[in-house]
Write an enzyme that holds these catalytic residues in place. Sequence first.
Site, PDB file in Angstrom:
ATOM      1  CB  SER A 135      26.797   3.125  -4.324  1.00  0.00           C
ATOM      2  OG  SER A 135      26.740   1.731  -4.514  1.00  0.00           O
ATOM      3  CE  LYS A 161      28.646   1.136  -7.347  1.00  0.00           C
ATOM      4  NZ  LYS A 161      30.103   1.155  -7.089  1.00  0.00           N
ATOM      5  CE  LYS A 163      27.288  -2.002  -4.983  1.00  0.00           C
ATOM      6  NZ  LYS A 163      28.680  -2.351  -5.318  1.00  0.00           N
ATOM      7  CG  ASP A 188      29.565  -2.342  -8.709  1.00  0.00           C
ATOM      8  OD1 ASP A 188      30.115  -3.288  -9.292  1.00  0.00           O
ATOM      9  OD2 ASP A 188      30.013  -1.827  -7.654  1.00  0.00           O
ATOM     10  CD  GLU A 213      31.925  -0.210  -9.747  1.00  0.00           C
ATOM     11  OE1 GLU A 213      31.088   0.719  -9.834  1.00  0.00           O
ATOM     12  OE2 GLU A 213      32.574  -0.422  -8.700  1.00  0.00           O
ATOM     13  CG  ASP A 238      35.472  -2.101  -7.318  1.00  0.00           C
ATOM     14  OD1 ASP A 238      36.532  -2.243  -6.692  1.00  0.00           O
ATOM     15  OD2 ASP A 238      34.390  -1.885  -6.727  1.00  0.00           O
ATOM     16  CE  LYS A 262      35.087   0.197  -4.141  1.00  0.00           C
ATOM     17  NZ  LYS A 262      34.403  -1.089  -3.985  1.00  0.00           N
ATOM     18  N   GLY A 290      33.810   3.583  -3.082  1.00  0.00           N
ATOM     19  CA  GLY A 290      33.616   3.647  -1.636  1.00  0.00           C
ATOM     20  C   GLY A 290      33.393   2.281  -1.050  1.00  0.00           C
TER      21      GLY A 290
HETATM   22  O1  OSB Z   1      31.671  -2.482  -5.284  1.00  0.00           O
HETATM   23  O2  OSB Z   1      31.711  -0.413  -5.111  1.00  0.00           O
HETATM   24  C1  OSB Z   1      31.516  -1.492  -4.589  1.00  0.00           C
HETATM   25  C2  OSB Z   1      30.297  -1.079  -0.994  1.00  0.00           C
HETATM   26  C3  OSB Z   1      30.884  -2.178  -0.396  1.00  0.00           C
HETATM   27  C4  OSB Z   1      31.617  -3.046  -1.165  1.00  0.00           C
HETATM   28  C5  OSB Z   1      31.778  -2.811  -2.540  1.00  0.00           C
HETATM   29  C6  OSB Z   1      31.206  -1.708  -3.132  1.00  0.00           C
HETATM   30  C7  OSB Z   1      30.420  -0.842  -2.355  1.00  0.00           C
HETATM   31  C8  OSB Z   1      29.711   0.311  -2.885  1.00  0.00           C
HETATM   32  C9  OSB Z   1      29.363   1.410  -1.891  1.00  0.00           C
HETATM   33  O3  OSB Z   1      29.289   0.394  -4.005  1.00  0.00           O
HETATM   34  C10 OSB Z   1      29.902   2.725  -2.257  1.00  0.00           C
HETATM   35  C11 OSB Z   1      29.781   3.692  -1.092  1.00  0.00           C
HETATM   36  O4  OSB Z   1      30.614   3.644  -0.165  1.00  0.00           O
HETATM   37  O5  OSB Z   1      28.855   4.497  -1.114  1.00  0.00           O
HETATM   38 MG    MG Z   2      32.255  -1.822  -7.210  1.00  0.00          MG
END
Ligand code: OSB
Ligand code: MG
Length: 369
Positions: A135, A161, A163, A188, A213, A238, A262, A290
Amino acid sequence: MKINSFSLRHLSMPLVAPFETSFGRETQRECILVTLNADGLTGYGECVASREPGYNYETTGTAWHILKDFIAPLLLGQDVTDALDFQRRVERIRGHHLAKAGVEMALWDLLGKRDGKSLREMFGGVREKVEVGVSIGIQETASALVRTVESYLAQGYRRVKIKIKPGREVEETTAVRKAFPDLRLQVDANSAYTLETAAVLKPLDDLNLLLIEQPLFEDDIWDHRKLQAQFKTAICLDESIVTPRHARYAVEMKACRNINIKPARVGGLSQGILIHDYCRERNLPVWCGGMLETGVGRASNLAIASLPGYVLPGDISASDRYYHRDITNEHFVLNADSTITVPDKAGLGVTIDEDALKEFTLASITLSR
Ligand code: OSB
Ligand code: MG
């Protein structure tokens, strides 16, 4: 298991690179390590609440309060038999799922150590290694993002992924897709759009993404239903899914075509397993999200991701994608096939590096009776 002590450690760990999302930028990651002692055994759990209430309303501060003042008193001196027994005991505490999940994880670690079973065995996981991706936070420019993606591909990640946030989505995602036409790619938004502003996401619908996402408000399953009807790409929820009930609402409403589970967000591993089971019966693909976990939470995520319904790659990257120094002696590495091996020792299957723990501890407290 009779819980005779309950400890908390507030940790702050430097990330190898800043992580920027639509809700903020982190260079240090905070979390709380929960330690339970029972029957001469020690169990560890990670509460993934962050310093700021950007992902959801919990913070390390609120979690510390709920853990110390409400959850610990309900458990100390009590014989807690299993995760569902734990959930019944904390039912009267509304919300605060990240806090509860940290304790449930420590309980699983204890139960596994008592029975000589790994979490994967206890859950009925079917895979020895799970497919993972990376991510990637928001980068300075679209071309910087392409270079960052390239460096992760060179490390062997085969699912990416990115952001996104308003104004930082179409150019970025298009650039990555152009540079890597066959990449398994998803985005995401972390709740950054409304049904109206999400119209700008329409060009993404033609980029052959695995999923989009959490585009809309975290408490809004209904508008996600309306958005999903306008998109051929799967919408993934999520933040919106905080209990097994919410999974049912979303599935019945057709608000999404897959779910990021999660375990922390839904209050614990037991609740994540219930959502997995519900989705699996309905052929709705799920995957493991995660929260930039330490080795403790990473071990837990790998165990749940070994269940058969986790058919999409998880946001579970190698330890060195997050930290130069982790708090576990075990370091998770990426296998050549973009998988990570699920721990097979008793409980979480990890041990704590006490020196690292000392280096990162901001505060600690032990409650016992
Ligand atoms: O939205 O998935 C999320 C990390 C912190 C808070 C929200 C998110 C995330 C990630 C990181 O996308 C995923 C990872 O732990 O590699
Ligand atoms: Mg997310």
